[in-house]
Scaffold this motif. Structure first.
Motif, PDB file in Angstrom:
ATOM      1  N   CYS A   1       0.829  -1.211   0.000  1.00  0.00           N
ATOM      2  CA  CYS A   1       0.000   0.000   0.000  1.00  0.00           C
ATOM      3  C   CYS A   1       0.859   1.255   0.000  1.00  0.00           C
ATOM      4  CB  CYS A   1      -0.937   0.005   1.206  1.00  0.00           C
ATOM      5  SG  CYS A   1      -2.230  -1.245   1.125  1.00  0.00           S
TER       6      CYS A   1
ATOM      7  N   GLN B   1       2.263   6.750  -6.836  1.00  0.00           N
ATOM      8  CA  GLN B   1       1.208   7.566  -7.440  1.00  0.00           C
ATOM      9  C   GLN B   1       1.294   9.046  -7.068  1.00  0.00           C
ATOM     10  OE1 GLN B   1      -1.063   6.698  -9.761  1.00  0.00           O
ATOM     11  NE2 GLN B   1       0.074   4.777  -9.822  1.00  0.00           N
TER      12      GLN B   1
ATOM     13  N   ALA C   1       2.542   1.734  -3.444  1.00  0.00           N
ATOM     14  CA  ALA C   1       1.594   2.229  -4.445  1.00  0.00           C
ATOM     15  C   ALA C   1       1.290   3.704  -4.212  1.00  0.00           C
ATOM     16  CB  ALA C   1       0.305   1.405  -4.402  1.00  0.00           C
TER      17      ALA C   1
END
Length: 139
Positions: free
Chosen positions: A21, A28, A24
């Motif tokens: 998590c 991003q 990511a």
């Protein structure tokens, strides 16, 4: 064998999920301490710095909540001390900042770069790992 019966498995699975998590999210959002400082100083944009400060505040509040609930003991943490070494903290902060600039970003950003195949980021992570290992052995 279930995760409830094996705490090491539970810890490993939860750590892996948190890492995925976080990776990511960093990939991003370009979440990076150095990026937040440079955006604020060079562009006058405090959004990334605000996100970084929010993450730090969340970690502090979460740690204190875990301590208040009795899940962790902070008395033996290396950050809790009676003595404050001002010179050491200033020199360490300067060295850390210079290293981050030379590395092209913070460790989390270099982890994402390494995951994308950047060899320079792998060298940075190797140096950071060896430095952390040498520090853990010295204390």
């Amino acid at each position: 064998m279930s995760a409830v019966d094996n705490p090491q498995l539970w810890l490993t699975v939860c750590g892996l999920l948190i890492g995925i998590c976080f990776g990511a999210l960093v990939a991003q959002t370009n979440f990076c301490a150095m990026g937040g400082v440079s955006d604020l100083v060079l562009l006058g944009d405090g959004r990334r710095m605000g996100a970084w400060l929010l993450a730090g505040a969340t970690a502090v509040v979460g740690t204190q909540a875990l301590a208040a609930a009795g899940h962790v003991t902070l008395a033996n943490a290396i950050y809790v001390t009676q003595h404050l070494n001002w010179l050491g903290h200033i020199a360490g902060g300067l060295a850390f900042g210079i290293g981050m600039v030379l590395a092209g970003g913070c460790v989390s950003r270099n982890l994402v770069r390494a995951g994308r195949g950047d060899v320079r980021a792998l060298v940075v992570l190797a140096v950071v790992s060896l430095s952390a290992l040498s520090h853990s052995r010295a204390g």
